[in-house]
Design a protein around this motif. Structure first.
Motif, PDB file in Angstrom:
ATOM      1  N   GLY A 436       0.792  -1.224   0.000  1.00 37.17           N
ATOM      2  CA  GLY A 436       0.000   0.000   0.000  1.00 37.17           C
ATOM      3  C   GLY A 436       0.817   1.262   0.000  1.00 37.17           C
ATOM      4  N   VAL A 437       2.121   1.120   0.140  1.00 36.67           N
ATOM      5  CA  VAL A 437       3.004   2.291   0.152  1.00 36.67           C
ATOM      6  C   VAL A 437       4.039   2.195  -0.967  1.00 36.67           C
ATOM      7  N   THR A 438       4.712   1.066  -1.046  1.00 35.83           N
ATOM      8  CA  THR A 438       5.722   0.858  -2.092  1.00 35.83           C
ATOM      9  C   THR A 438       5.049   0.802  -3.466  1.00 35.83           C
ATOM     10  N   GLU A 439       5.759   1.315  -4.470  1.00 42.38           N
ATOM     11  CA  GLU A 439       5.221   1.324  -5.827  1.00 42.38           C
ATOM     12  C   GLU A 439       5.164  -0.101  -6.382  1.00 42.38           C
ATOM     13  N   ILE A 440       3.972  -0.501  -6.766  1.00 41.88           N
ATOM     14  CA  ILE A 440       3.726  -1.817  -7.350  1.00 41.88           C
ATOM     15  C   ILE A 440       2.987  -1.601  -8.665  1.00 41.88           C
ATOM     16  N   VAL A 441       3.571  -2.100  -9.765  1.00 41.49           N
ATOM     17  CA  VAL A 441       3.048  -1.818 -11.099  1.00 41.49           C
ATOM     18  C   VAL A 441       2.538  -3.107 -11.730  1.00 41.49           C
ATOM     19  N   PRO A 442       1.204  -3.262 -11.903  1.00 41.92           N
ATOM     20  CA  PRO A 442       0.680  -4.450 -12.590  1.00 41.92           C
ATOM     21  C   PRO A 442       0.903  -4.350 -14.102  1.00 41.92           C
ATOM     22  N   HIS A 443       1.098  -5.524 -14.736  1.00 42.99           N
ATOM     23  CA  HIS A 443       1.296  -5.583 -16.183  1.00 42.99           C
ATOM     24  C   HIS A 443       0.383  -6.659 -16.764  1.00 42.99           C
ATOM     25  N   GLY A 444       0.134  -6.516 -18.053  1.00 46.87           N
ATOM     26  CA  GLY A 444      -0.738  -7.461 -18.738  1.00 46.87           C
ATOM     27  C   GLY A 444      -2.160  -7.318 -18.213  1.00 46.87           C
ATOM     28  N   GLY A 445      -2.751  -8.408 -17.775  1.00 48.58           N
ATOM     29  CA  GLY A 445      -4.097  -8.372 -17.220  1.00 48.58           C
ATOM     30  C   GLY A 445      -4.153  -8.288 -15.722  1.00 48.58           C
ATOM     31  N   ALA A 446      -3.008  -8.171 -15.038  1.00 49.19           N
ATOM     32  CA  ALA A 446      -3.008  -8.031 -13.573  1.00 49.19           C
ATOM     33  C   ALA A 446      -3.606  -6.689 -13.197  1.00 49.19           C
ATOM     34  N   GLN A 447      -4.326  -6.652 -12.088  1.00 44.48           N
ATOM     35  CA  GLN A 447      -4.996  -5.431 -11.667  1.00 44.48           C
ATOM     36  C   GLN A 447      -5.275  -5.459 -10.171  1.00 44.48           C
TER      37      GLN A 447
END
Length: 450
Positions: A436-447
């Motif tokens: 919830g704090v660190t940057e997490i970037v979903p790719h493809g169909g992850a959401q």
């Protein structure tokens, strides 16, 4: 000769005189002792006297037998008297009970049936409203509105328990009198028989059966709602819809991962599991498997430094169920430990002792970097060329939340608090990766889902 006869005659006369006097005295004595006051002119009839019985004396055994016969006869008479009294009293009591039952049975049965039907209608209305809410909401809105839905379901369950208790009290008050007299009908040798089942009892059984069916349906719905709910107070999760080499999530740590000790924890809910499913992976070009937390069928596996050296906990994973995993490692001791559900399941004391994690690597969720990664500035990912180097057979499908990483080895108590499904583990943030704090970037169909 004559003179000799004269003394004999005198002697005989004197003897006769004495006898006569003695007879007269005896008569006077008898008259004095047995004097009867009988009037003149009445001649009473003589009373015949029976000849006295000249039977021999009774022995002690004869007396005992006679006493026993008399006792048995008195006992039989007493039993006959008691039996007559009991029959009369039982007949009277039976008549009173029948009149009482005939007077109150209909009103009591009608009250039970009316109350039961009203309670069933109320429960059905509450249940119908809850089911409508569930049908009209999709997965995202169901997760967001779960607290409200769970409160409604809890209220419904509480109402069901309250109505059950009230119905039981009503049943006890109405049927206690009938149960007291259910066995007093005279029938047959024993004089007992059970009363027939009344319409009120049938209606009560139907109400209870309907309420049990409603409770079972509510339990299933509550179980389904809990499955949709996120654990440990988490408000969001990562959704990996299918296994694909293009679906992954890149994590950009707040500090470089040059570590000699760490703990990584997460909640996962796999849709399905295979021979190797990657959850957490950190690596670089020389070693793409520096850190790996993965699933292998129903087992959880944790590796540091080399994939050949690993810690495995078997038979701990179930598809469709939330599970909390933690992997901890210390370079000084070379000790790697795997925790499942807040419990230490496996450890390896000789794993990568003296090793230090190199910085400059890449951290992914749901996939691993397999080495040959051609750089492509236009690849569109946080780490260039990763899509082409991912293996779809290693991809994760399911949900993931509460991903945190610390630069120390957490204690058993701290890990247990994180693993409490109804706790607030998501409120605790890692020092290297904070959910919830660190940057997490979903790719493809992850959401992200909420």
């Amino acid at each position: 000769m004559l003179w000799w006869r004269i003394p004999e005659a005198a002697f005989l006369l004197s003897v006769c005189a004495c006898v006569t006097l003695a007879y007269e005295d005896d008569i006077e004595i008898q008259y004095t002792d047995y004097y009867n006051e009988i009037t003149d002119g009445e001649t009473p009839a003589p009373t015949p006297s029976s000849t006295p019985c000249n039977s021999p004396d009774l022995t002690k055994w004869d007396k005992i037998f006679s006493m026993m016969e008399n006792s048995q006869m008195r006992e039989n008479m007493l039993l006959q008297y008691v039996d007559d009294i009991v029959k009369v009293e039982m007949g009277t009591l039976r008549g009173e009970l029948r009149r009482f039952i005939a007077e109150y049975e209909r009103s009591c049965g009608a009250a039970v049936e009316t109350a039961g039907r009203r309670m069933v209608l109320q429960l059905e209305n509450h249940l119908r409203e809850t089911l409508e809410l569930l049908k009209l909401s999709d997965l995202t809105s169901a997760v967001g509105n779960f607290n409200h839905m769970e409160a409604q379901i809890q209220q419904l369950l509480s109402a069901e328990h309250t109505q059950t208790s009230r119905l039981a009290k009503l049943e006890s008050s109405c049927l206690s009198s009938r149960s007291a007299g259910a066995g007093f009908g005279l029938n047959g040798k024993n004089g007992l028989h059970l009363q027939e089942v009344t319409p009120g009892e049938v209606a009560l059984d139907e109400v209870l059966a309907a309420m049990k069916a409603v409770k079972a349906e509510l339990d299933e719905e509550l179980k389904s709602s809990r499955q949709r709910r996120l654990p440990a107070g988490c408000e969001m999760a990562l959704l990996f819809p299918v296994r694909s080499r293009r679906i992954y999530t890149a994590v950009i740590p707040d500090v470089p991962l040059s570590l000699s000790a760490f703990t990584v924890c997460m909640w996962v809910k796999p849709t399905s599991v295979f021979n190797k499913t990657v959850l957490f992976s950190y690596g670089h070009r020389r070693n793409p498997s520096e850190i790996q937390l993965l699933l292998a069928q129903t087992s959880a596996v944790f590796t540091v430094g080399e994939e050949a050296s690993q810690v495995e906990a078997r038979s701990v994973v179930s598809p469709g169920q939330w599970i909390h995993l933690c992997g901890a490692w210390s370079s000084e001791q070379g000790l790697a430990t795997l925790w499942v559900g807040g419990k230490k399941m496996a450890s390896n004391p000789g794993m990568a002792k003296g090793h230090s994690l190199p910085e400059g690597g890449s951290l992914q969720l749901g996939q691993e970097r397999n080495g040959c990664c051609p750089l492509s500035p236009t690849s569109g990912s946080g780490v260039a060329g990763f899509e082409g180097s991912f293996d779809p057979k290693l991809a994760f499908a399911g949900k993931m939340t509460g991903v945190n990483m610390w630069d120390t080895v957490l204690s058993e108590e701290e890990i247990s608090q994180l693993a409490a499904q109804r706790g607030q583990g998501c409120q605790q943030r890692g020092s290297v990766v904070a959910w919830g704090v660190t940057e997490i970037v979903p790719h493809g169909g992850a959401q992200f889902i909420y």
